[in-house]
Design a protein around this motif. Structure first.
Motif, PDB file in Angstrom:
ATOM      1  N   ALA A  92      -5.440  12.616   3.046  1.00 51.01           N
ATOM      2  CA  ALA A  92      -5.533  11.577   2.020  1.00 51.01           C
ATOM      3  C   ALA A  92      -6.657  10.604   2.351  1.00 51.01           C
TER       4      ALA A  92
ATOM      5  N   ALA B  86      -9.870   9.884  -0.023  1.00 54.41           N
ATOM      6  CA  ALA B  86     -10.188   8.525  -0.460  1.00 54.41           C
ATOM      7  C   ALA B  86     -11.626   8.166  -0.073  1.00 54.41           C
TER       8      ALA B  86
ATOM      9  N   SER C 289      -9.385   9.543  -6.376  1.00 56.39           N
ATOM     10  CA  SER C 289      -8.365   8.548  -6.676  1.00 56.39           C
ATOM     11  C   SER C 289      -7.029   8.955  -6.070  1.00 56.39           C
ATOM     12  N   TYR C 290      -6.082   8.019  -6.086  1.00 54.46           N
ATOM     13  CA  TYR C 290      -4.762   8.340  -5.540  1.00 54.46           C
ATOM     14  C   TYR C 290      -4.084   9.431  -6.355  1.00 54.46           C
TER      15      TYR C 290
ATOM     16  N   ALA D 110      -7.142   3.964  -2.180  1.00 56.17           N
ATOM     17  CA  ALA D 110      -6.628   5.188  -2.806  1.00 56.17           C
ATOM     18  C   ALA D 110      -5.636   5.904  -1.900  1.00 56.17           C
TER      19      ALA D 110
ATOM     20  N   GLN E   1      -2.424   3.851  -1.897  1.00 53.24           N
ATOM     21  CA  GLN E   1      -1.719   4.005  -3.165  1.00 53.24           C
ATOM     22  C   GLN E   1      -1.011   5.354  -3.246  1.00 53.24           C
ATOM     23  N   ALA E   2      -1.671   6.409  -2.755  1.00 54.94           N
ATOM     24  CA  ALA E   2      -1.017   7.721  -2.723  1.00 54.94           C
ATOM     25  C   ALA E   2       0.222   7.670  -1.832  1.00 54.94           C
TER      26      ALA E   2
ATOM     27  N   ALA F 192      -1.330  -2.060  -2.645  1.00 54.95           N
ATOM     28  CA  ALA F 192      -1.206  -0.653  -3.041  1.00 54.95           C
ATOM     29  C   ALA F 192       0.117  -0.407  -3.753  1.00 54.95           C
TER      30      ALA F 192
ATOM     31  N   THR G 151       0.621   0.489  -7.995  1.00 55.55           N
ATOM     32  CA  THR G 151       1.327   1.688  -8.468  1.00 55.55           C
ATOM     33  C   THR G 151       2.760   1.328  -8.861  1.00 55.55           C
TER      34      THR G 151
END
Length: 465
Positions: free
Chosen positions: A61, A65, A70-71, A206, A209-210, A253, A257
């Motif tokens: 991830a 990023a 993006s996430y 990103a 956020q994921a 983050a 989301t």
């Protein structure tokens, strides 16, 4: 079946060598040719990754990023087929402690307590200690309130438990004569204390956020059933450290989301994640025995930036491997049955005494202190040619180079340096043959992954014929 027979033949040969077995020659029969001597094997352990390897690779991830993805791109890669949806609930109950004899609850600002009747009692700023009798000092008088009790935060400051801050309400009840504490908190406020413990706060937005969406989804997909709480605060759910763990970047983050989860076929997805996949994610069915269509094995080139992507290879002797697993006899062979993910499903250790020990990959990981189950245990063995060797005559050096990378036969030079002599091209079962023509007594060794394996010395006899 052919694979089993090859291992059986090898094992019988080694057993015969170890026991010094020989058969008496019947009268009138010629003596059999001496059997080739087998060197003790050297085992080469290689692997990569950190954690179970299912779902999102956190270092993968990070790489995505950094590449500007993006996430949602990251989530689509690691959980293919899932859909972004809105969480069906906004609050969770997290077990902070159980079986406690006392608890200390406090606040830097005035707060309150609500008892089982619904009555609300204001409390001054500071700390109070509760025992299973649930007695509080209110207006200078010891007062027993009917439990369970819910401590409510005041304006401008979270509650503390044992000095650690937690958002939401702290609910205290008596279970089997001891105290149990549950944090009833907003789902996203819960994540404020989870995400920074799972991923470094310095990582790009990103990636964070994921992680937030994965943690939120995982929490809701794994709610505890038939208990007065929904989640544990440790690895049984996700590690929740409360206010002390929070950081602006991870909180941002979670907020970016807000309420987002992943679903599959209308159900919240079990969004497993780990630090590093080692270059290929594992299928949930292979690791946990539960198949999810969105948790299947796939190549993960993004994981290449992980410091755990490839481990430094290491070797074990037969005796060292036996010692690591508490076996009384040296290990003469290792048999691995792979999963479709390429990770071991099982590992069998064959000893000189003829015993066979079947192990799960997780057991091997624990015994050898590996970071994941994405490992291989290769075998290096040389068969020593029998009989005298004439100068310059072709000599076939054979053996096993199974489940190893870059196998090479090297020769010890006059300066003491090992010099590459021939690349080894093993067959599917690991068997190989290399022809050398030594003009004088020479020592050779088999290497793989840059590590030395077994060696042999070919003695040249001037009188050989």
């Amino acid at each position: 079946m052919g694979h089993f027979v090859r291992h059986l033949i090898l094992l019988l040969s080694v057993l015969a060598l170890a026991a010094g077995a020989s058969a008496a020659t019947p009268p009138g029969d010629s003596a059999p040719a001496p059997a080739p001597a087998l060197s003790s094997p050297v085992y080469v352990l290689t692997g990569g990754g950190y954690g179970h390897g299912v779902g999102l690779s956190q270092f993968g991830a990070l790489a995505q990023a950094n590449a500007g993805r993006s996430y949602r791109d990251i989530l689509d890669f690691y959980y293919p087929g899932t859909t972004i949806a809105t969480s069906p609930r906004s609050r969770v109950r997290v077990l902070l402690g159980a079986g406690l004899t006392t608890v200390t609850i406090g606040s830097s600002v005035p707060f309150a307590v609500r008892d089982a009747t619904g009555a609300r009692t204001p409390l001054p700023a500071g700390e109070l200690t509760l025992a299973p009798d649930l007695a509080l000092t209110i207006d200078g008088q010891p007062t027993v309130l009917p439990g369970p009790l819910a401590f409510l935060p005041g304006k401008g400051g979270p509650l503390t438990l044992g000095g650690n801050g937690y958002r939401g309400e702290l609910r205290v009840s008596v279970v089997d004569g001891a105290l149990q504490v549950i944090d009833a908190v907003g789902l996203d406020a819960y994540l404020f204390g989870v995400v920074p413990g799972e991923m470094p706060k310095e990582w790009p937005a990103a990636a964070l956020q994921a992680q937030a969406v994965a943690a939120r989804s995982y929490a809701l997909a794994n709610l505890v059933k038939n208990r007065p709480f929904d989640l544990y605060s440790d690895q049984r759910s996700q590690v929740y450290r409360g206010v002390a763990a929070e950081s602006p970047s991870t909180t941002a983050a979670v907020k970016a989301t807000r309420g987002e989860i992943l679903t599959f076929d209308g159900k919240v997805a079990t969004t497993l994640y780990s630090a590093s996949s080692g270059g290929r994610t594992a299928a949930s069915a292979d690791v946990f025995g539960v198949p999810f269509a969105y948790l299947r094995t796939r190549d993960d080139p993004w994981d290449a930036e992980s410091p755990y992507h490839r481990w430094p290879p290491r070797t074990y002797t037969s005796a060292a491997l036996a010692k690591a697993f508490g076996l009384p006899s040296p290990v003469v062979d290792v048999e691995i049955v792979p999963t479709p993910s390429g990770r071991p499903a099982s590992v069998t250790l064959v000893t000189r005494a003829g015993t066979r020990t079947l192990l799960k990959a997780a057991d091997v990981r624990a015994r050898l202190r590996l970071r994941s189950t994405a490992f291989r245990i290769g075998v290096l063995r040389i068969t020593r040619p029998s009989g005298p060797v004439a100068p310059g005559a072709p000599v076939t050096v054979s053996g096993i180079a199974r489940d190893v990378d870059g196998a090479v036969l090297e020769k010890l030079g006059a300066t003491g340096a090992w010099l590459p002599t021939a690349k080894v091209a093993p067959a599917e079962d690991g068997a190989f043959q290399v022809t050398v023509r030594p003009t004088a007594t020479a020592t050779y060794r088999l290497t793989a992954s840059g590590l030395p394996g077994p060696a042999l010395t070919l003695t040249i006899s001037d009188g050989a014929s």
